[in-house]
Design an enzyme around this catalytic site. Structure first.
Site, PDB file in Angstrom:
ATOM      1  N   ASP A 154     102.792 -13.243 -14.306  1.00  0.00           N
ATOM      2  CA  ASP A 154     102.394 -12.601 -15.316  1.00  0.00           C
ATOM      3  C   ASP A 154     103.464 -11.351 -16.091  1.00  0.00           C
ATOM      4  OD1 ASP A 154      99.945 -13.732 -14.453  1.00  0.00           O
ATOM      5  OD2 ASP A 154      99.299 -11.992 -13.125  1.00  0.00           O
ATOM      6  N   GLU A 210      93.208 -16.041 -22.189  1.00  0.00           N
ATOM      7  CA  GLU A 210      93.288 -14.680 -21.435  1.00  0.00           C
ATOM      8  C   GLU A 210      94.646 -14.248 -21.907  1.00  0.00           C
ATOM      9  OE1 GLU A 210      93.292 -15.408 -17.293  1.00  0.00           O
ATOM     10  OE2 GLU A 210      94.124 -17.367 -17.359  1.00  0.00           O
TER      11      GLU A 210
END
Length: 523
Positions: A15, A187
């Site tokens: 991430d 997302e």
């Protein structure tokens, strides 16, 4: 000019949020239940990366004791404005079933190395938050919206709400600015402003082999957003498992001379689509088309070798992989589970030249483990340690551990047996099923015990030595492919670690003193 070799951050570094401030580049990555929270790496050339002090180093900033496996710190976003670094992150308390208790916080610092402020609570409507600083001075929080209701899409769109630095809270209307594309599972939103457009980059397809980066744009911040007709702009070639897989969750940076790069997560399967090293960070070079869309050079599949920017190469210093525990502070690559380092359970001063671990709860605990570990960054290595540990009961253990989470680990442990006295054996947990692979433990003499793990791809062979004797095999080669995101029957997100630990289930806090830890990647 050196090439960028992917992954640039090997091992569990998912991430990525990339940021440039002047001539300095920073990447923040998720740490989940591992402490300290939010790893930050620094580079001046996008080729060489150095680990900086982590951002969340105090219990006041992140209290994860009791957090579920693969909970904790998800998807940090690093940004900068007017001399201040902003870091947004999620602390996930629960994630299985219909609900996700995901709390979003903001910390700030004037120096990337800290100290970072105490956290400011923002919201809990969903995870993957980011902060966009608009050119008019306003600031906006984005996050995906989680919908728990039956019959609804769990990933319910991207929320946008203004953040007021003066009032230190979110203000005004919440906008749902983007419901995603047909890939679904929308997302990881990031907004970038360029040539009159607001560009919304999201991750879609799920953080699995179908993971992808998609792009949309609008002339107004609140939309409507037009979807890039060639989406996804980045994804993986699932037909070639030798290439980087699971590519998605992108973040953009512009270099000093106007070149563009995307940081994204990826993974490298070892066997049967199992990625023991977890999700890693890679970089891809990008460009803008004449009609104003972003493209990945050589895309949409990621490249293992990427042209670096026209910036002087700037080598970095890496901490020594041999740790003799002679310093006053732990090296930055060390991590604990869910809790800060504290003299109540770990010490470099109780016995100078050694690291002391005081035994506490079991490997199954989500509360108070005495475990110190570092990320596996390669699956071709030898790990060694030596420990002075004299247990009095089978409830006292210490040794060398390969650890994924409370359900999956392989542990070469010293303990006590009523018949053998001090002994060594192996504990293995696979999907939560306890096992002792040896037929019986092996007696070992008192004093310093040397432990060794030889890791090759999806297997480990343990060894023991005492009093400078030759290395002796302990058991047979063990399969460690279950130490991966992909092996469980539920979704999880971390990578494998290797480290040292101590347990005392009798409550006496029996101490184990480690003389060194040597992490030796194959040359």
């Amino acid at each position: 000019m050196e090439n960028i070799t992917n992954p640039i951050l090997p091992g569990f570094n998912p991430d990525p949020s990339i940021l440039r401030v002047g001539d300095n580049y920073y990447i923040a990555t998720s740490t989940f239940e591992w402490f300290p929270g939010v790893q930050i790496h620094h580079s001046r050339d996008l080729v060489n990366w150095q680990l900086l002090p982590a951002a969340l180093t105090r219990k006041a900033q992140i209290d994860m004791v009791g957090n579920i496996d693969s909970g904790g710190v998800w998807a940090p976003c690093l940004s900068y404005d007017d001399g201040v670094f902003y870091l947004i992150y999620t602390d996930v308390k629960s994630r299985k079933g219909a609900f996700k208790d995901a709390h979003n916080y903001l910390v700030t610092a004037t120096d990337i190395e800290g100290p970072w402020s105490d956290p400011l609570y923002l919201n809990s409507s969903g995870f993957d938050p980011s902060l966009f600083h608009d050119s008019d001075g306003t600031k906006w929080l984005l996050n995906m919206i989680w919908d728990f209701r039956k019959g609804k899409a769990s990933f319910a769109g991207i929320a946008l709400q203004e953040y007021s630095p003066e009032r230190r809270q979110l203000v005004g209307k919440v906008y749902n600015i983007f419901k995603g594309t047909d890939l679904g599972i929308t997302e990881a939103p990031h907004i970038y402003k360029r040539n009159g457009y607001y560009y919304l980059m999201t991750a879609e397809g799920g953080t699995w082999y179908t993971h992808a980066v998609t792009m949309a744009r609008a002339s107004s911040l609140t939309g409507p957003y037009e979807v890039d007709p060639t989406n996804p702009i980045l994804t993986s070639d699932q037909l070639d498992q030798q290439k980087l897989q699971k590519s998605g969750h992108g973040s953009l940076v512009e270099t000093q001379d106007g070149q563009w790069y995307m940081a994204h997560l990826c993974a490298r399967p070892i066997i049967d689509k199992k990625c023991i090293l977890g999700r890693e960070t890679a970089l891809q070079k990008c460009y803008w088309t004449d009609d104003g869309w972003l493209r990945v050079e050589g895309g949409p599949f990621p490249q293992a070798q990427v042209d670096s920017p026209k910036i002087p190469i700037s080598p970095v210093h890496h901490e020594n992989d041999y740790d003799d525990f002679s310093g006053t502070d732990l090296k930055r690559y060390w991590n604990s589970l869910r809790q800060p380092f504290s003299e109540t359970w770990i010490s470099l001063s109780d016995r100078p030249g050694h690291l002391r671990l005081k035994g506490r709860e079991s490997m199954q605990s989500t509360h108070h483990q005495s475990l110190l570990a570092r990320r596996l960054t390669t699956l071709h290595l030898v790990v060694e340690t030596a420990v002075d540990f004299e247990p009095d009961t089978f409830q006292q253990m210490s040794g060398l551990i390969l650890y994924y989470d409370t359900a999956d680990y392989v542990y070469l442990r010293i303990s006590h047996d009523e018949r053998l006295g001090k002994c060594i054996g192996i504990i293995e947990s696979t999907h939560g099923q306890y096992n002792e692979p040896l037929e019986s433990d092996i007696h070992i003499p008192g004093g310093l015990t040397y432990l060794r793990a030889e890791i090759e791809n999806s297997h480990v062979q343990f060894f023991v030595s005492t009093h400078d004797t030759a290395w002796t095999k302990v058991g047979t080669s063990l399969d460690i492919s279950h130490l991966s995101d992909d092996d469980a029957d539920y979704i999880r997100f971390t990578g494998a670690f290797v480290g040292i630990c101590a347990q005392d289930l009798s409550g006496q806090a029996k101490a184990a003193d480690f003389a060194y830890f040597n992490y030796q990647p194959a040359q």
